[in-house]
Design an enzyme around this catalytic site. Structure first.
Site, PDB file in Angstrom:
ATOM      1  N   GLY A  29       0.821  -1.197   0.000  1.00 18.34           N
ATOM      2  CA  GLY A  29       0.000   0.000   0.000  1.00 18.34           C
ATOM      3  C   GLY A  29       0.859   1.253   0.000  1.00 18.34           C
ATOM      4  O   GLY A  29       1.913   1.307  -0.633  1.00 18.34           O
ATOM      5  N   SER A  30       0.434   2.234   0.759  1.00 22.07           N
ATOM      6  CA  SER A  30       1.057   3.563   0.658  1.00 22.07           C
ATOM      7  C   SER A  30       2.458   3.669   1.250  1.00 22.07           C
ATOM      8  O   SER A  30       3.129   4.673   1.021  1.00 22.07           O
ATOM      9  CB  SER A  30       0.151   4.618   1.299  1.00 22.07           C
ATOM     10  OG  SER A  30      -0.997   4.816   0.496  1.00 22.07           O
ATOM     11  N   VAL A  31       2.930   2.678   2.007  1.00 26.48           N
ATOM     12  CA  VAL A  31       4.325   2.784   2.450  1.00 26.48           C
ATOM     13  C   VAL A  31       5.276   2.646   1.253  1.00 26.48           C
ATOM     14  O   VAL A  31       6.442   3.063   1.326  1.00 26.48           O
ATOM     15  CB  VAL A  31       4.687   1.739   3.537  1.00 26.48           C
ATOM     16  CG1 VAL A  31       3.979   2.056   4.844  1.00 26.48           C
ATOM     17  CG2 VAL A  31       4.393   0.321   3.083  1.00 26.48           C
ATOM     18  N   PHE A  32       4.768   2.107   0.134  1.00 26.71           N
ATOM     19  CA  PHE A  32       5.599   2.035  -1.073  1.00 26.71           C
ATOM     20  C   PHE A  32       5.767   3.415  -1.708  1.00 26.71           C
ATOM     21  O   PHE A  32       6.658   3.612  -2.537  1.00 26.71           O
ATOM     22  CB  PHE A  32       4.995   1.060  -2.083  1.00 26.71           C
ATOM     23  CG  PHE A  32       5.899   0.755  -3.249  1.00 26.71           C
ATOM     24  CD1 PHE A  32       7.041  -0.009  -3.085  1.00 26.71           C
ATOM     25  CD2 PHE A  32       5.620   1.254  -4.511  1.00 26.71           C
ATOM     26  CE1 PHE A  32       7.892  -0.274  -4.150  1.00 26.71           C
ATOM     27  CE2 PHE A  32       6.461   0.989  -5.587  1.00 26.71           C
ATOM     28  CZ  PHE A  32       7.601   0.220  -5.400  1.00 26.71           C
ATOM     29  N   LYS A  33       4.942   4.369  -1.314  1.00 23.88           N
ATOM     30  CA  LYS A  33       5.104   5.734  -1.821  1.00 23.88           C
ATOM     31  C   LYS A  33       6.457   6.323  -1.421  1.00 23.88           C
ATOM     32  O   LYS A  33       6.933   7.265  -2.057  1.00 23.88           O
ATOM     33  CB  LYS A  33       3.967   6.628  -1.316  1.00 23.88           C
ATOM     34  CG  LYS A  33       2.611   6.311  -1.954  1.00 23.88           C
ATOM     35  CD  LYS A  33       1.483   7.093  -1.304  1.00 23.88           C
ATOM     36  CE  LYS A  33       0.135   6.714  -1.924  1.00 23.88           C
ATOM     37  NZ  LYS A  33      -1.005   7.282  -1.175  1.00 23.88           N
TER      38      LYS A  33
END
Length: 493
Positions: free
Chosen positions: A226-230
């Site tokens: 999810g958004s931790v890959f941002k």
């Protein structure tokens, strides 16, 4: 026929027999040499070699130590095997120590450091010879770990009985300060000398749908980030030189993917703040999907894949436990590339990989090799091994690392990671929520971040898979406080 001819005729069979004997001798000599010299270590380590297995239980196996306390040790046994393995802390360190059994092999540090613990490592050969000459009982070396006991306890207490994992690293050295996976198990059940009982325990746990034997921190079924890959995508954008934190993107409430009927939305189901455009910095701290999807399309899959590779994606690690490689998919169309830009489609990660990424940011762009071994001590307390910190690479520049830390710290002060705040401590972080499939399967709830106080720092990654999706159970509510608890434990220890 002349005498000479007769003599030659008689010698011919003798030569053939002699040649055959020579070939047989060379073959026997070669095979024995292969077994004794070349294959000795492999045969010794082969789990089918029951003689070696049983002999190892006649040796006092070395202890596994955390902060001066034995978390795995051997006590005299009243049966034929002489020594009984014990795990005083039980479930707390189960995935760290692993187990050592008579019939089901060994795992964790018990497996990865088996030769040191049994005293059979090549570096300990002379010590074993000396012990034999002096009549001392054979014994293995003890293995002291880098684990911080307070951090490990904090991770276990904060995660509780929820499915998930926690990893904490020292950004400066790569030392693993905490590694906890839930659900866990009691390794003492595997230490029994009753092989039938051990097999029964193993079969029961391996068929348990909750998969307690799976170390979710480094292996098993990898998680959608999810958004931790941002964090990776932001790094790629800043490293490209084409984007800054002030770069602007269109700010609709929903966006249809190219060549697709699918529509993506921000987690808020609204625009990313007010205005027709939004900056990259705001999109990051508010964790908006639509701006990052646009960014990912402009960057292209190759740039994102390259940045992921720089952070270690695709590489198997030994810490010395084996860490499965996290993956970024290949051969993507535009819609898939956009989905990967906020950690969906088929991006898969371990918590260890996420912690490594954050640790590199905290360490001015330098990524250190994660390591669990502090020292290996022989029975006479001589230091057999003491691994030095090792640099894996520099995935981002120091300047980009500074920009990313400022942005992650802003996210903790006023973004979607406010529950990671610790008074008097510099904390940067990023939350994430990942859809895991259809039929309303529970999302993965993430937090990754770092804390700095004086000359001490720590990077953490937390993932939780709740039993069901409940309104209000956001990553900031559930995962960020766990990360905060571990950061506090390290910085206060």
């Amino acid at each position: 026929m002349s005498n000479v001819a007769q003599e030659q005729s008689m010698r011919r069979p003798i030569r053939r027999v002699s040649t055959l004997l020579l070939i047989m001798f060379v073959g026997l000599f070669g095979s024995s040499t292969m077994i004794q010299a070349v294959q000795a270590d492999a045969l010794h380590a082969d789990p089918r070699n029951t003689r070696t297995l049983y002999d190892s239980f006649a040796v006092e196996r070395g202890s596994i130590v955390v902060d001066g306390v034995q978390v795995a040790l051997s006590e005299p046994s009243n049966d034929q095997f002489e020594w009984q393995r014990q795990y005083p802390a039980g479930e707390l360190y189960a995935h760290v120590t692993g187990y050592n059994t008579l019939g089901q092999g060994n795992t964790g540090i018990e497996g990865a450091m088996n030769s040191e613990l049994t005293g059979t490592a090549s570096s300990q050969f002379l010590d074993q010879v000396l012990a034999t000459l002096t009549g001392e009982s054979p014994a293995g070396s003890s293995v002291e770990l880098t684990i911080d006991a307070e951090a490990q306890r904090a991770a276990a207490a904060a995660l509780g009985d929820r499915e998930g994992a926690v990893v904490a690293l020292d950004p400066d050295t790569g030392d693993v300060l905490a590694m906890y996976s839930s659900p866990t198990f009691d390794p003492n059940a595997f230490a029994s000398h009753d092989t039938a009982a051990v097999t029964e325990v193993y079969d029961r746990l391996i068929s348990d749908p909750e998969e307690p034997l799976q170390n979710r921190a480094i292996a098993g079924d990898l998680f959608f980030p999810g958004s931790v890959f941002k964090v990776v995508v932001l790094a790629a954008a800043l490293e490209s030189g084409r984007f800054t934190l002030e770069s602007e993107f269109d700010n609709p409430a929903e966006l249809q993917l190219p060549q697709s009927t699918s529509v993506i939305r921000n987690a808020s189901r609204e625009t990313c703040g007010p205005g027709e455009t939004v900056t990259l910095e705001t999109a990051f701290i508010l964790s908006c999907n639509i701006p990052f999807a646009q960014l990912g399309l402009e960057l292209g899959q190759d740039a994102i894949a390259q940045q992921a590779a720089e952070f270690g994606y695709g590489e198997t690690l030994s810490i010395p436990l084996t860490v499965l490689p996290s993956t970024y998919p290949t051969d993507l169309d535009d819609a898939q590339t956009m989905l990967t830009s906020f950690g969906q489609y088929d991006v898969r990660v371990t918590p260890m990989q996420i912690a490594m990424t954050t640790a590199a940011i905290a360490n001015d762009g330098t990524m250190m090799q994660p390591n669990m071994i502090d020292r290996v001590l022989a029975p006479n307390l001589d230091v057999v091994a003491a691994p030095e910190p090792t640099i894996l690479g520099n995935p981002i520049s120091a300047d980009v690392a500074v920009q990313m830390r400022e942005t992650m710290e802003l996210g903790v002060r006023e973004g979607l990671a406010t529950n990671a705040q610790i008074p008097g401590v510099t904390v940067g972080g990023k939350t994430g929520t990942a859809e895991t499939g259809e039929n309303n399967e529970p999302f993965n709830l993430w937090f990754t971040g770092y804390g700095e106080l004086d000359d001490r720092s720590v990077a953490v990654a937390v993932v939780i898979v709740p039993d069901e999706n409940i309104v209000g159970d956001t990553s900031n509510v559930v995962a960020a406080p766990i990360g905060r608890a571990v950061i506090e434990a390290v910085l206060n220890s």
